[in-house]
Write a protein that holds these residues in place. Structure first.
Motif, PDB file in Angstrom:
ATOM      1  N   SER A  59      28.117  33.843  48.028  1.00  0.00           N
ATOM      2  CA  SER A  59      28.436  33.593  46.625  1.00  0.00           C
ATOM      3  C   SER A  59      29.441  34.650  46.171  1.00  0.00           C
ATOM      4  N   MET A  60      30.596  34.192  45.736  1.00  0.00           N
ATOM      5  CA  MET A  60      31.657  35.119  45.362  1.00  0.00           C
ATOM      6  C   MET A  60      31.325  35.820  44.048  1.00  0.00           C
ATOM      7  N   GLU A  61      31.719  37.083  43.977  1.00  0.00           N
ATOM      8  CA  GLU A  61      31.539  37.868  42.760  1.00  0.00           C
ATOM      9  C   GLU A  61      32.678  37.528  41.804  1.00  0.00           C
ATOM     10  N   LEU A  62      32.468  36.485  41.001  1.00  0.00           N
ATOM     11  CA  LEU A  62      33.554  35.986  40.163  1.00  0.00           C
ATOM     12  C   LEU A  62      34.092  37.021  39.174  1.00  0.00           C
ATOM     13  N   PRO A  63      33.261  37.773  38.445  1.00  0.00           N
ATOM     14  CA  PRO A  63      33.828  38.739  37.492  1.00  0.00           C
ATOM     15  C   PRO A  63      34.757  39.741  38.157  1.00  0.00           C
ATOM     16  N   ALA A  64      34.361  40.239  39.336  1.00  0.00           N
ATOM     17  CA  ALA A  64      35.199  41.222  40.025  1.00  0.00           C
ATOM     18  C   ALA A  64      36.503  40.608  40.498  1.00  0.00           C
ATOM     19  N   LEU A  65      36.438  39.391  41.040  1.00  0.00           N
ATOM     20  CA  LEU A  65      37.655  38.741  41.522  1.00  0.00           C
ATOM     21  C   LEU A  65      38.601  38.428  40.366  1.00  0.00           C
ATOM     22  N   LEU A  66      38.075  37.880  39.277  1.00  0.00           N
ATOM     23  CA  LEU A  66      38.925  37.524  38.141  1.00  0.00           C
ATOM     24  C   LEU A  66      39.557  38.750  37.499  1.00  0.00           C
ATOM     25  N   ALA A  67      38.911  39.911  37.621  1.00  0.00           N
ATOM     26  CA  ALA A  67      39.442  41.139  37.032  1.00  0.00           C
ATOM     27  C   ALA A  67      40.412  41.864  37.959  1.00  0.00           C
ATOM     28  N   HIS A  68      40.522  41.407  39.202  1.00  0.00           N
ATOM     29  CA  HIS A  68      41.389  42.075  40.171  1.00  0.00           C
ATOM     30  C   HIS A  68      42.847  41.941  39.731  1.00  0.00           C
ATOM     31  N   PRO A  69      43.622  43.016  39.821  1.00  0.00           N
ATOM     32  CA  PRO A  69      45.020  42.934  39.351  1.00  0.00           C
ATOM     33  C   PRO A  69      45.868  41.927  40.112  1.00  0.00           C
ATOM     34  N   ASP A  70      45.495  41.574  41.325  1.00  0.00           N
ATOM     35  CA  ASP A  70      46.264  40.609  42.105  1.00  0.00           C
ATOM     36  C   ASP A  70      45.668  39.204  42.078  1.00  0.00           C
ATOM     37  N   PHE A  71      44.670  38.970  41.231  1.00  0.00           N
ATOM     38  CA  PHE A  71      44.042  37.647  41.189  1.00  0.00           C
ATOM     39  C   PHE A  71      45.097  36.585  40.895  1.00  0.00           C
ATOM     40  N   PRO A  72      45.106  35.474  41.660  1.00  0.00           N
ATOM     41  CA  PRO A  72      46.203  34.508  41.541  1.00  0.00           C
ATOM     42  C   PRO A  72      46.090  33.523  40.399  1.00  0.00           C
ATOM     43  N   GLY A  73      45.054  33.620  39.565  1.00  0.00           N
ATOM     44  CA  GLY A  73      44.932  32.722  38.431  1.00  0.00           C
ATOM     45  C   GLY A  73      44.007  31.558  38.727  1.00  0.00           C
ATOM     46  N   ALA A  74      43.481  30.955  37.670  1.00  0.00           N
ATOM     47  CA  ALA A  74      42.586  29.810  37.796  1.00  0.00           C
ATOM     48  C   ALA A  74      42.625  29.023  36.503  1.00  0.00           C
TER      49      ALA A  74
END
Length: 420
Positions: A59-74
């Motif tokens: 299960s992906m850690e969505l808050p951490a991924l979405l807050a990552h500076p390189d997150f590609p958007g969703a």
């Protein structure tokens, strides 16, 4: 031209089994962000386990991924997202070959445009129809066939094959980004997007934009007292057309076959809330193509400069400038390093299994390729089906083409990772 081990693996690729797998995958309505997207990941994890792979389903850690500076958007709202990687056992010092595919599909759209339920696959002769048939359940079916054939043949690999099955490709690349962030990589990667019998070694990028234009509300009977946000937007729309023309001059040779390699399209325009009122707000959203090798920040700056120039030259917009923001998916461009040997290996394998010579080209849409390329993993797209029918009620794929891709990839994998 085939080794004994290659012939043994090819003998285990069964067209009937491939077709059954494809039908089962299409029947799961794994629309981006839906519960069925997660359901399919769990079902695929079971398939990979039965094939004897080491499986990581997390299960992906969505808050951490979405807050990552390189997150590609969703764009799709989600409560959960599951990553899935399956790896064969490493038999020696050979490389890691990644077979990558996304499990999510776009919504069905107008059901009246379909012949039957989009998620009840319809078979006519050799062709399977349904949402996700080519984009990209067919690619997943080909990858599963390769893994099953290698296991059934008993051929032992010197390197390792890794299946990266990801969510969220259609709205930005969440799944691929999360998989790479978890530390998974490889020496080469083949993405199973539909490529119509070609090798796609480069992708243009695509950035979602939003333009907000303010007007001045008034009663329609005295519209001269107001300023229509629609009228204010018109010169901006015309300028975007000119910008598209400018950005498509002298495209890269890999993109030259497309009439508009880097399309700029306004997809939605929303304005007004009452027929007899002058609208005081307009919001336009669309997609800006990113040129090969162009940094997304450079593309954004060109777009924002175009909008600012129009505002500076307009009496109303000069005092009430339009606002540009960048929501949703943000796809950079991506490319296999020039001169990389992987295309020639695939071409040779394709010829040796009875196919024709595969030509190389780029694609005018974004994909997960740019995320793997950005992580230093040489990647290209090769998969069954035609992107021209994807995302439409005409979506379909030939089972024979799925089998042909599986056969080509099986030989390619053996030649890349080595056998013992």
């Amino acid at each position: 031209m085939l080794s004994d081990q290659e012939a043994a693996v090819l003998a285990e690729i069964d067209e009937g089994a491939v077709a059954r797998t494809l039908l089962e995958l299409i029947a799961i309505p794994s629309v981006t962000g839906s519960a069925a997207e997660s359901e399919l990941q769990h079902q695929l994890a079971g398939r990979l386990e039965r094939l004897g792979l080491d499986v990581d389903l997390w299960s992906m850690e969505l808050p951490a991924l979405l807050a990552h500076p390189d997150f590609p958007g969703a764009e799709a709202p989600r409560d959960e997202a599951w990553g899935l990687v399956g790896e064969t056992a490493r038999g020696g010092d050979g490389p890691v070959f990644v077979l990558q595919g996304h499990v999510d599909v776009v919504p069905s759209g107008d059901l009246a445009a379909w012949e039957g339920d989009p998620f009840v696959p319809r078979v006519t002769g050799d062709v399977v129809h349904g949402r996700g048939a080519c984009d990209m359940k067919a690619g997943l079916a080909a990858h599963l066939a390769v893994l099953a054939a290698i296991r059934a043949s008993g051929v032992r690999l010197r390197g390792r094959v890794a299946a990266h099955f990801v969510v969220g490709e259609e709205d930005g690349g969440l799944g691929a980004f999360g998989t790479l962030q978890r530390g998974y990589g490889g020496d080469v990667c083949v993405i199973g997007e539909p490529t119509s019998g070609t090798l796609v070694t480069a992708n243009a990028g695509a950035l979602t934009f939003r333009i907000t234009v303010n007007g001045k509300a008034a009663h329609a009977s005295s519209r001269e007292e107001g300023v229509s946000a629609i009228d204010a937007y018109v010169p901006l729309h015309r300028a975007l057309g000119r910008l598209e023309s400018e950005r498509n001059r002298d495209p890269h040779p890999l993109m030259a076959e497309y009439p508009i390699p880097y399309a700029l399209s306004v997809g939605t325009v929303r304005s007004g809330d009452w027929a007899s009122s002058v609208p005081d707000l307009l919001v336009a959203e669309g997609r800006l193509g990113v040129r090969l090798g162009e940094e997304p920040a450079v593309a954004r700056a060109a777009f924002e400069r175009c909008v600012a120039e129009v505002c500076d030259g307009d009496a109303w917009l000069r005092e009430h400038p339009a606002v540009v923001t960048w929501p949703g998916g943000q796809f950079a461009s991506g490319r296999l390093p020039e001169g990389h040997p992987l295309p020639d290996v695939i071409r040779g394998a394709h010829l040796d299994v009875g196919g024709t010579r595969l030509r190389e080209r780029g694609a005018p849409y974004g994909s997960d390729l740019r995320l793997y390329a950005g992580a230093g993993i040489p990647a290209l797209q090769f998969g069954p089906g035609d992107i021209g029918v994807a995302h439409s009620p005409r979506e379909r794929v030939s089972v024979r083409e799925v089998v042909e891709v599986a056969r080509t990839l099986a030989v390619t994998v053996l030649r890349e990772v080595g056998v013992k």
